[in-house]
Write an enzyme that holds these catalytic residues in place. Structure first.
Site, short mmCIF file in Angstrom:
data_model
loop_
_atom_site.label_atom_id
_atom_site.label_comp_id
_atom_site.label_asym_id
_atom_site.label_seq_id
_atom_site.Cartn_x
_atom_site.Cartn_y
_atom_site.Cartn_z
N ARG A 20 0.85 -1.20 0.00
CA ARG A 20 0.00 0.00 0.00
C ARG A 20 0.88 1.24 0.00
O ARG A 20 1.79 1.35 0.82
CB ARG A 20 -0.92 0.02 1.23
N HIS A 29 -0.21 -11.43 3.51
CA HIS A 29 1.02 -11.17 2.77
C HIS A 29 2.23 -11.63 3.58
O HIS A 29 2.16 -11.75 4.80
CB HIS A 29 1.18 -9.68 2.47
N HIS A 40 -12.28 0.78 -3.07
CA HIS A 40 -11.80 -0.60 -3.02
C HIS A 40 -12.74 -1.49 -3.82
O HIS A 40 -13.96 -1.36 -3.71
CB HIS A 40 -11.73 -1.07 -1.56
N HIS A 81 -12.82 -13.00 2.78
CA HIS A 81 -12.55 -13.01 1.34
C HIS A 81 -13.25 -14.17 0.64
O HIS A 81 -12.93 -14.49 -0.50
CB HIS A 81 -11.05 -13.06 1.08
#
Length: 185
Positions: free
Chosen positions: A36, A70, A136, A162
């Site tokens: 980001r 991540h 988003h 998700h």
């Protein structure tokens, strides 16, 4: 820099950051990982100054990198995203969504999504999040609540956040009303 410092002294709808820091034993500042483009090296110095004015010395402040699923940032990536001085002078920890013991079970959402959030964050006396707010693809807008989930959530929480049940219906950039993912987050 001056606009940020002014906003920290005269925020909208909350006491100044220095006042929030008074009497606290510690603070955590959540920052986004390298994926980001948040200008952390510009945001953090005024925040750290405000915390110091409120009585929290640098050793009482921890930066926590919200990684979601991540990989952790490398030392070079931390220096790039935080700035050399901050990366080398403050305690920096990185979230690990796969470490079950590092999360607190806070129940579940109305829709049944488990709420398992990073223990260090939950147990810190003063919790601050930074981030980038922009449209988003699924959640309506990034930033804010997304620093905590998905940023600091456990893998089982992320699987549902998700998953298909929250990614169907009224989702999309800028859509928050009726957006099941936004509501769950």
């Amino acid at each position: 820099d001056s606009a940020l410092r002014e906003a920290l002294v005269h925020p909208i709808g909350t006491p100044p950051l220095a006042e929030l820091a008074r009497g606290r034993r510690d603070a955590v500042i959540v920052v986004s990982d390298r994926t980001r483009p948040v200008p952390n090296a510009l945001l953090l110095p005024p925040m750290l100054d405000a915390l110091r004015r409120g009585g929290l010395p640098p050793e009482a402040v921890t930066l926590q990198v919200a990684t979601g699923l991540h990989r952790p940032c490398t030392p070079a990536e931390l220096r790039e995203t935080l700035g050399d001085e901050i990366a080398s002078s403050l305690r920096v920890i990185q979230h690990d969504a796969r470490d079950a013991a590092a999360h607190v079970d806070l129940g579940s959402t109305r829709g049944g999504m488990p709420i398992r959030i990073d223990r260090f964050f939950v147990e810190s006396d003063l919790r601050l999040v930074t981030g980038l707010i922009e449209p988003h693809l699924m959640a309506g807008y990034s930033g804010g609540r997304k620093a905590v989930c998905p940023g600091l959530a456990a893998v089982e929480t992320l699987r549902m956040a998700h998953g298909p049940a929250l990614l169907e219906g009224q989702i999309g950039p800028g859509l928050v009303e009726g957006n099941p993912l936004h509501e769950a987050l």
